[in-house]
Design an enzyme around this catalytic site. Structure first.
Site, PDB file in Angstrom:
ATOM      1  CD  GLU A  35      -2.796  -1.062  -0.168  1.00 24.13           C
ATOM      2  OE1 GLU A  35      -3.115   0.004  -0.716  1.00 24.13           O
ATOM      3  OE2 GLU A  35      -3.052  -2.172  -0.666  1.00 24.13           O
ATOM      4  CD1 TRP A  47      -1.389  -0.406  -4.019  1.00 21.82           C
ATOM      5  CD2 TRP A  47      -1.842   0.835  -5.829  1.00 21.82           C
ATOM      6  NE1 TRP A  47      -1.874  -1.239  -4.998  1.00 21.82           N
ATOM      7  CE2 TRP A  47      -2.161  -0.508  -6.113  1.00 21.82           C
ATOM      8  CE3 TRP A  47      -2.034   1.797  -6.815  1.00 21.82           C
ATOM      9  CZ2 TRP A  47      -2.664  -0.898  -7.354  1.00 21.82           C
ATOM     10  CZ3 TRP A  47      -2.536   1.410  -8.053  1.00 21.82           C
ATOM     11  CH2 TRP A  47      -2.841   0.076  -8.316  1.00 21.82           C
ATOM     12  CD1 TRP A  73     -18.452  14.142 -17.800  1.00 26.85           C
ATOM     13  CD2 TRP A  73     -18.842  12.414 -16.450  1.00 26.85           C
ATOM     14  NE1 TRP A  73     -17.422  13.244 -17.970  1.00 26.85           N
ATOM     15  CE2 TRP A  73     -17.636  12.178 -17.153  1.00 26.85           C
ATOM     16  CE3 TRP A  73     -19.282  11.444 -15.552  1.00 26.85           C
ATOM     17  CZ2 TRP A  73     -16.882  11.022 -16.984  1.00 26.85           C
ATOM     18  CZ3 TRP A  73     -18.526  10.299 -15.379  1.00 26.85           C
ATOM     19  CH2 TRP A  73     -17.346  10.089 -16.084  1.00 26.85           C
ATOM     20  CG  ASN A  93      -8.111   1.969  -0.656  1.00 25.02           C
ATOM     21  OD1 ASN A  93      -8.007   3.014  -1.290  1.00 25.02           O
ATOM     22  ND2 ASN A  93      -7.931   0.789  -1.201  1.00 25.02           N
ATOM     23  CD1 TRP A 152     -12.962  11.256 -13.935  1.00 21.52           C
ATOM     24  CD2 TRP A 152     -11.626  12.447 -12.588  1.00 21.52           C
ATOM     25  NE1 TRP A 152     -11.955  11.798 -14.706  1.00 21.52           N
ATOM     26  CE2 TRP A 152     -11.117  12.534 -13.910  1.00 21.52           C
ATOM     27  CE3 TRP A 152     -10.940  13.113 -11.588  1.00 21.52           C
ATOM     28  CZ2 TRP A 152      -9.968  13.253 -14.243  1.00 21.52           C
ATOM     29  CZ3 TRP A 152      -9.790  13.836 -11.910  1.00 21.52           C
ATOM     30  CH2 TRP A 152      -9.323  13.907 -13.225  1.00 21.52           C
ATOM     31  CD1 TRP A 188     -11.017  11.269  -6.060  1.00 20.48           C
ATOM     32  CD2 TRP A 188     -12.943  10.518  -6.934  1.00 20.48           C
ATOM     33  NE1 TRP A 188     -11.975  11.330  -5.083  1.00 20.48           N
ATOM     34  CE2 TRP A 188     -13.170  10.881  -5.588  1.00 20.48           C
ATOM     35  CE3 TRP A 188     -14.014  10.019  -7.666  1.00 20.48           C
ATOM     36  CZ2 TRP A 188     -14.414  10.763  -4.973  1.00 20.48           C
ATOM     37  CZ3 TRP A 188     -15.257   9.890  -7.061  1.00 20.48           C
ATOM     38  CH2 TRP A 188     -15.446  10.258  -5.725  1.00 20.48           C
TER      39      TRP A 188
END
Ligand SMILES: Cc1cc2nc3c(=O)[nH]c(=O)nc-3n(C[C@H](O)[C@H](O)[C@H](O)COP(=O)(O)OP(=O)(O)OC[C@H]3O[C@@H](n4cnc5c(N)ncnc54)[C@H](O)[C@@H]3O)c2cc1C
Length: 471
Positions: free
Chosen positions: A270, A273, A301, A336, A354, A377
């Site tokens: 993680e 990440w 959108w 998360n 987003w 996102w």
């Protein structure tokens, strides 16, 4: 003796701060400077400002214990640093590197400004294990996490952190703003986070120790359980650089863990990440503003302000989504898996861009981070590098059945449903009649669902598929 300026950025700590260590080793008086950057590009959300206030307070205290003043100034960093250099005739200016286009430019401009002088400017790696230019494939950036991570950890991974300098020569006291005059704490956030978080290096280390001694062993499985304190909750400490990833890595190894242990491997991955998010931001600087996959650029959108508001305030009628969004508002943090869940719901089921979600997170998260927020996102919207394929749409009902089976987390944040049995709590609209005997009338005590999950999912799939087909 001419002093050294240490420009603190998102490395608000004394230990493993290579710029500060270098300054101490030079043996000259040190000016510890923090600049509150008022440029638009440096905008900071409300919850993060709360954190910053407390983090600076903690940093000032730690520096004071070493006899140093934390000099606070507000404005454009380049102007302020060049003025301070003139004011004090400093011979060195040192800082930790950051990785967005704007942040990198600041460093470059500073170096250029002093390039024809006798003033030494140096930057240091205070934020990452792997700086973005160090792990490449044929000189190109990796576009997928797993091969990048494999390559990154195939090299030297014996990370060591540097202890705080034992002594630092202080410079005389100079003009500084006071923290209070910056008014970083709005009444909006002020009181809410006080008993949940301890910003600052000591707070970060304390939480890390707790994680290492009590949580890391079962982290791989507990990290998904919403009602459990099963993750490190280090994200705001890491974001503001109160602790460093090198510190985390070494402490994990010193405790006898390694990439071979399930819990430790999962935690270190993680951290990976986080590193990869900075990697993406460095190589693709428009990550926070533009679709990484441009095939979705012309996608229509939703413009529904009412839907967006319901999502932001936790009034969608989908219990898990509402619990997560209310928890975010109250604590400045979210799991998360829930970030992915509410992100999927906003972009897929509600069809909002987003960027709307990113902006809300930016304002409400205490760990709001330009790199991880944008990468997160874009991942969930399907437009990012190594993103979830567009057809992966989280089902909030099955997510809460699986990861909050008793509805404990939902009941904590959606008290309207606190007497509703687990069997009905995940999808209350399917049990509207039964709910009445537990004091809940849908539409009165708790909202009807904003959308039909199945239908809105199919609509999203169709919308996305059309654009993928055209590409
Ligand atoms: C839509 C979305 C938005 C996000 N926005 C942010 C953000 O603004 N700031 C932020 O720090 N993280 C963000 N994340 C990543 C992740 O959700 C948080 O880092 C994590 O939940 C923080 O909790 P923790 O510290 O207990 O993490 P742990 O599970 O204990 O993980 C340890 C550390 O690894 C890093 N990390 C963990 N997961 C990720 C991830 N998926 N991406 C990047 N780094 C990760 C964090 O620094 C974290 O503190 C986002 C994820 C999504 C899906």
């Amino acid at each position: 003796m001419r002093p050294t300026i240490v420009w603190f950025r998102r490395d608000l700590r004394l230990s493993d701060n290579l710029a500060l260590a270098e300054a101490a080793s030079l043996g000259k008086p040190v000016i510890a400077l923090y600049v509150y950057d008022t440029n638009e590009e440096a905008h900071m959300g409300g919850a993060s400002q709360w954190w910053l206030h407390h983090s600076l307070k903690a940093l000032a205290k730690s520096l004071q214990e070493k006899g140093l003043q934390l000099v606070l100034r507000r404005g454009d960093p380049l102007t302020i640093i060049t003025q301070l250099q003139q004011e004090t005739n400093a011979s060195h200016i040192l800082w930790g590197r950051l990785y967005s286009a704007y942040e990198r430019q600041l460093g470059e401009k500073l170096k250029k400004h002093f390039s024809d002088s006798d003033i030494i400017t140096s930057s240091f790696n205070n934020s990452l294990l792997f700086e973005p230019w160090t792990v490449l494939k044929d000189n190109e950036p990796y576009k997928v996490f797993t091969p990048w991570w494999k390559k990154a950890i195939s090299g030297e991974i014996d990370f060591k952190y540097t202890k705080a300098p034992s002594s630092i020569k202080p410079y005389k006291n100079i003009a500084s703003d006071t923290l209070n005059e910056w008014q970083l704490i709005s009444p909006h956030w002020g009181h809410k986070f006080d008993d949940q978080w301890t910003p600052g290096e000591q707070g970060g280390k304390k939480r890390f120790n707790f994680f290492l001694h009590h949580l890391i062993e079962n982290y791989a499985k507990d990290r998904d359980l919403f009602a459990k304190d099963g993750t490190s909750k280090l994200s705001p400490h890491l974001h503001f650089g109160e602790i460093s990833p090198r510190y985390c890595w070494q402490r994990v190894y010193d405790a006898g863990y390694s990439l071979k242990n399930k819990g430790a491997e999962s935690f270190l991955r993680e951290l990976g990440w986080r590193e990869y998010s900075y990697y993406l931001l460095y190589h693709f600087p428009t990550l926070p503003t533009e679709n990484w996959r441009d095939i979705y650029n012309n996608m229509p959108w939703s413009q529904s302000k009412a839907d967006l508001k319901a999502w932001q305030t936790g009034q969608t009628g989908i219990p898990l989504i509402d619990a997560a969004m209310r928890a975010l508002w109250a604590t400045g943090w979210m799991h998360n898996r829930l970030r992915m869940g509410v992100g999927s719901f906003l972009t897929k089921n509600l069809g909002h861009h987003w960027k709307k979600g990113l902006a809300w997170f930016d304002d409400t998260l205490v760990d709001a981070d330009e790199a991880s927020n944008a990468a997160g996102w874009q991942w969930i919207a399907g437009s990012g590098a190594d993103a979830a394929p567009y057809f992966r749409i989280f089902n909030p009902t099955s997510q809460s059945e699986k990861f909050d089976p008793e509805g404990t987390y939902i009941k904590q944040w959606v008290p309207e449903l606190q007497h509703v049995p687990a069997a009905y709590i995940h999808a209350p609209w399917e049990h509207a009649e039964k709910l009445k005997s537990y004091g809940v009338e849908l539409g009165k005590d708790y909202p009807h669902p904003l959308v039909d999950l199945k239908r809105s999912r199919q609509e999203a799939l169709d919308r996305y598929a059309e654009f993928v087909k055209k590409a």
